[in-house]
Design an enzyme around this catalytic site. Sequence first.
Site, PDB file in Angstrom:
ATOM      1  N   GLY A 132       1.560  -3.528   8.179  1.00  0.00           N
ATOM      2  CA  GLY A 132       1.026  -2.379   8.900  1.00  0.00           C
ATOM      3  C   GLY A 132       0.374  -1.403   7.935  1.00  0.00           C
ATOM      4  CD  GLN A 184       0.305   3.698   4.872  1.00  0.00           C
ATOM      5  OE1 GLN A 184       0.202   3.091   5.928  1.00  0.00           O
ATOM      6  NE2 GLN A 184       1.048   3.251   3.867  1.00  0.00           N
ATOM      7  CB  CYS A 218       5.870   2.450   2.815  1.00  0.00           C
ATOM      8  SG  CYS A 218       4.422   3.412   3.287  1.00  0.00           S
ATOM      9  CG  LEU A 219       1.021  -1.651   2.201  1.00  0.00           C
ATOM     10  CD1 LEU A 219      -0.299  -1.968   2.879  1.00  0.00           C
ATOM     11  CD2 LEU A 219       1.364  -2.720   1.172  1.00  0.00           C
ATOM     12  CG  HIS A 223       6.781   2.285   8.549  1.00  0.00           C
ATOM     13  ND1 HIS A 223       7.671   2.104   7.514  1.00  0.00           N
ATOM     14  CD2 HIS A 223       5.601   2.644   7.959  1.00  0.00           C
ATOM     15  CE1 HIS A 223       7.052   2.352   6.367  1.00  0.00           C
ATOM     16  NE2 HIS A 223       5.796   2.663   6.602  1.00  0.00           N
ATOM     17  CD  GLU A 224       2.315   1.194   9.532  1.00  0.00           C
ATOM     18  OE1 GLU A 224       1.599   2.112   9.082  1.00  0.00           O
ATOM     19  OE2 GLU A 224       2.960   0.428   8.793  1.00  0.00           O
ATOM     20  CG  HIS A 229       2.365   6.296   7.700  1.00  0.00           C
ATOM     21  ND1 HIS A 229       2.573   6.895   6.482  1.00  0.00           N
ATOM     22  CD2 HIS A 229       2.819   5.020   7.567  1.00  0.00           C
ATOM     23  CE1 HIS A 229       3.129   6.021   5.646  1.00  0.00           C
ATOM     24  NE2 HIS A 229       3.294   4.870   6.280  1.00  0.00           N
TER      25      HIS A 229
HETATM   26 ZN    ZN Z   1       4.113   3.160   5.489  1.00  0.00          ZN
END
Ligand code: ZN
Length: 200
Positions: free
Chosen positions: A46, A51, A93-94, A137-138, A141
């Site tokens: 995701g 991000q 998380c990226l 999670h997304e 953000h």
């Molecule tokens: Zn993340």
Amino acid sequence: MSIRKVVKYGEPSLREPSKEVHKVSQKIKVLIDDLLDTMYAQNGVGLAAPQVGENYRIFVIDVSTGDQPLNPMVFINPKIIKKSGAVISHEGCLSFPEAFTDVKRYANVMVKAMDRNGRSFVLEAKDGTLLARCIQHEFDHLNGILFIDHVINRFEAEAELEKNNLPPIQLEKILNEPDLEPEIEKLIQERAKKANDKQD
Ligand code: ZN
């Protein structure tokens, strides 16, 4: 289409609330395609627009595995319209390279959003699946909330961040989650009991 730079924890844009998309313009479509390209390039499941430094209410997900065909999912202006149950989710998380920790999540969510063509859809994800956890999670953000704000053991998370040269946890950001905490506590006890039973 291009691969964008993923901003790392510590970057202020990750803490900013994102703005609604009023029109799925060409510019927005390019952003969506770039999000997908970037997510695949980084082997993520995701990625949310903030991000890549673009504070729009958009995220993409693909939870397909192994030899399954790719299944890109696009969420524009998402709203979580139902949530229930609780699950312990081991997440990364990226924007937090190499760092993983256990967090509190709902087991079931229903989300309403628009797809890449501006069409509205409703999706239900149940039983604490990767999709159910990933949506939460997304979605977070887009409100400047990060997975570590849902942390179960902050000392474990702090050690993990430090090990990976990331900034420390912001204690004032840790969320109070009274609707999740009693169930999570039960899950932690069950897990400890299982680990004990194995030892015996
Ligand atoms: Zn993340």
